[in-house]
Design a protein around this motif. Structure first.
Motif, short mmCIF file in Angstrom:
data_model
loop_
_atom_site.label_atom_id
_atom_site.label_comp_id
_atom_site.label_asym_id
_atom_site.label_seq_id
_atom_site.Cartn_x
_atom_site.Cartn_y
_atom_site.Cartn_z
N GLY A 1 0.83 -1.21 0.00
CA GLY A 1 0.00 0.00 0.00
C GLY A 1 0.85 1.25 0.00
N GLU B 1 1.00 -1.22 -4.94
CA GLU B 1 -0.07 -0.24 -4.76
C GLU B 1 -1.24 -0.62 -5.67
OE1 GLU B 1 -1.07 2.22 -2.74
OE2 GLU B 1 -2.78 2.15 -4.10
N HIS C 1 -0.24 2.86 7.33
CA HIS C 1 -1.62 3.35 7.17
C HIS C 1 -2.42 2.46 6.21
CE1 HIS C 1 0.89 7.15 7.79
NE2 HIS C 1 0.16 7.08 8.89
C1 LIG Z 1 -4.16 5.76 3.66
S1 LIG Z 1 -3.31 5.18 2.25
C2 LIG Z 1 -1.63 5.11 2.84
C3 LIG Z 1 -0.61 5.27 1.74
C4 LIG Z 1 0.85 5.27 2.21
N1 LIG Z 1 1.24 3.98 2.75
C5 LIG Z 1 1.09 6.35 3.23
O1 LIG Z 1 1.20 6.03 4.43
O2 LIG Z 1 1.18 7.53 2.84
C6 LIG Z 1 -3.77 3.43 2.22
C7 LIG Z 1 -3.15 2.70 1.06
O3 LIG Z 1 -3.47 1.31 1.13
C8 LIG Z 1 -3.78 0.88 -0.19
N2 LIG Z 1 -4.58 -0.36 -0.11
C9 LIG Z 1 -5.92 -0.50 -0.20
N3 LIG Z 1 -6.26 -1.80 -0.12
C10 LIG Z 1 -5.12 -2.48 0.03
C11 LIG Z 1 -4.80 -3.87 0.14
N4 LIG Z 1 -5.75 -4.80 0.15
N5 LIG Z 1 -3.51 -4.22 0.25
C12 LIG Z 1 -2.53 -3.26 0.25
N6 LIG Z 1 -2.77 -1.95 0.15
C13 LIG Z 1 -4.04 -1.56 0.03
C14 LIG Z 1 -4.50 2.06 -0.80
O4 LIG Z 1 -4.58 1.98 -2.19
C15 LIG Z 1 -3.64 3.21 -0.29
O5 LIG Z 1 -2.52 3.42 -1.08
#
Ligand SMILES: C[S@@+](CC[C@H](N)C(=O)[O-])C[C@H]1O[C@@H](n2cnc3c(N)ncnc32)[C@H](O)[C@@H]1O
Length: 238
Positions: free
Chosen positions: A46, A69, A114
């Protein structure tokens, strides 16, 4: 895969996330200090717009990085930001959520910031079971947790805003329980010129609540040799 939960907020996410990383970058870098780049690939789940990817690249020299991502809109930001880095060729951006990412056999470090609440408990534990045995001896795996720890109603927050040029970008959120350990968040974003709203966006996503203690226990059960909790950060070692 057609993951679109972050499509409405993609314009806002990077700007509004940057302040959260002011202290997180250093705390994450401290956990990653001493990672052996020969231990394998550095994996990020993510990755979003790459605020954590920057920390990985800056802290673990030379190791290849695999940044997964699932959102095409956020990947566009991530790829564009990485292209501006001189070490961009170290990073593979993979279009997948955590459950669909083919894991490398040897992992020097793994990070998910996150994002752990996007995984249902069964998927989360399956990820840890696959991940921990692949870690090089002593290699860290780090996730963070976000409140609330349990599925309780969260009233609408005060708007959080940042300015870019003449415009103000604003986000606020509320959540309601939709299961014993599951929340549905509603996030509302606005772009303002003075007091005039130019555009607005609303997005919804489900979030599985989990405490740092539970994450730590699950990582231990998956075979981690040690686990430390530092506030919202849970860091285990292979
Ligand atoms: C709140 S954002 C955080 C992005 C980054 N890690 C940060 O802290 O700035 C949550 C992230 O999790 C991703 N995400 C959503 N579902 C997910 C999954 N099943 N597995 C991994 N990542 C996922 C989203 O696309 C998004 O990029």
């Amino acid at each position: 895969m057609n993951y679109r939960e972050y499509a409405p907020s993609a314009e806002y996410l990077h700007l509004l996330s940057r302040p959260m990383w002011t202290s997180l970058s250093g705390r994450l870098a401290a956990v990653l200090a001493g990672v052996d780049p020969a231990g394998g690939v550095v994996v990020e789940f993510g990755a979003g717009t790459g605020l954590g990817t920057d920390v990985l690249l800056d802290t673990v020299p030379d190791a290849p990085v695999l940044a997964a991502e699932p959102s095409p809109e956020l990947r566009a930001v991530l790829l564009a930001r990485l292209a501006a880095r001189p070490d961009a060729d170290r990073v593979t951006v993979y279009p997948a959520g955590a459950a669909d990412l083919p894991l490398p056999d040897r992992i020097a470090a793994a990070v998910g910031m996150h994002m752990i609440g996007h995984l249902a408990p069964g998927d989360r534990r399956a990820l840890f079971t696959a991940l921990v045995p692949r870690l090089a001896p002593g290699a860290p795996v780090v996730f963070n947790v976000q409140p609330p720890e349990t599925a309780v109603e969260v009233p609408e927050s005060e708007p959080f805003a940042v300015r870019a040029g003449r415009l103000r970008y604003e986000g606020r959120g509320r959540a309601e329980p939709v299961g014993p350990d599951r929340l549905r968040w509603t996030m509302t974003y606005r772009t303002l010129d003075g007091d005039a709203e130019i555009t607005t966006a609303v997005t919804h996503y489900d979030w599985w609540t989990v405490s740092a203690t539970t994450l730590a226990a699950e990582l231990r059960a998956a075979g981690a040799s040690s686990v430390d909790i530092d506030g919202d950060l849970v860091a285990a070692r292979g």
